[in-house]
Design an enzyme around this catalytic site. Sequence first.
Site, PDB file in Angstrom:
ATOM      1  CG  HIS A  75      -1.788   1.145   1.384  1.00  0.00           C
ATOM      2  ND1 HIS A  75      -2.770   1.464   0.463  1.00  0.00           N
ATOM      3  CD2 HIS A  75      -1.845   2.096   2.341  1.00  0.00           C
ATOM      4  CE1 HIS A  75      -3.387   2.561   0.860  1.00  0.00           C
ATOM      5  NE2 HIS A  75      -2.847   2.971   1.989  1.00  0.00           N
ATOM      6  CE1 TYR A 103      12.562  16.731 -18.641  1.00  0.00           C
ATOM      7  CE2 TYR A 103      12.152  17.271 -20.942  1.00  0.00           C
ATOM      8  CZ  TYR A 103      12.865  17.471 -19.773  1.00  0.00           C
ATOM      9  OH  TYR A 103      13.862  18.413 -19.726  1.00  0.00           O
ATOM     10  CG  ASP A 119      14.369   7.819 -20.329  1.00  0.00           C
ATOM     11  OD1 ASP A 119      15.366   7.538 -19.631  1.00  0.00           O
ATOM     12  OD2 ASP A 119      13.998   8.991 -20.513  1.00  0.00           O
ATOM     13  CG  HIS A 151      12.928  16.180 -15.153  1.00  0.00           C
ATOM     14  ND1 HIS A 151      12.415  14.923 -15.355  1.00  0.00           N
ATOM     15  CD2 HIS A 151      14.275  16.070 -15.277  1.00  0.00           C
ATOM     16  CE1 HIS A 151      13.410  14.081 -15.592  1.00  0.00           C
ATOM     17  NE2 HIS A 151      14.549  14.749 -15.556  1.00  0.00           N
ATOM     18  CG  ASN A 159      11.742   8.873 -17.308  1.00  0.00           C
ATOM     19  OD1 ASN A 159      12.100   7.898 -17.935  1.00  0.00           O
ATOM     20  ND2 ASN A 159      12.383  10.033 -17.368  1.00  0.00           N
TER      21      ASN A 159
END
Length: 133
Positions: free
Chosen positions: A24, A125, A32, A103, A127
């Site tokens: 949980h 970007y 990437d 980011h 990910n």
Amino acid sequence: MIASMLQSGILNPHILQLIARIRHTNTVVIADWAFPYWPQIETVDISLTHGIPTVLDVLDLLTPVFKIGRIWQAEEFVSTNPQERVDRFAKSFGSIPLTREPHVDFKKRVPQAIGLIRTGDATPYGNIILESV
């Protein structure tokens, strides 16, 4: 004799083992090919070649068997990718709550993850961090 090996879904034993340990509100990163190495978290590297597999390949296989409560992604994803790609990610995310953040802030979440799955994806970007329910 009945075959006991897996026949469909996720076949990679390292990913299966990683996902089985998530509880949980734990998180897992799908990243990437160029995502930095984080020595404090387990990395399962499934990159085969440029673009194979993708972050969405992994997400689409995880979604039916893993209860995802939230997804994080860098906000720069939207401004650096064509609308078609943004839409494809949105389709895979479905109704799962999504938080986009700078980011720099996204990467601060990574060390708290149970693990990281490194793909061959090259999406800028692209990910994501998944949080279990």
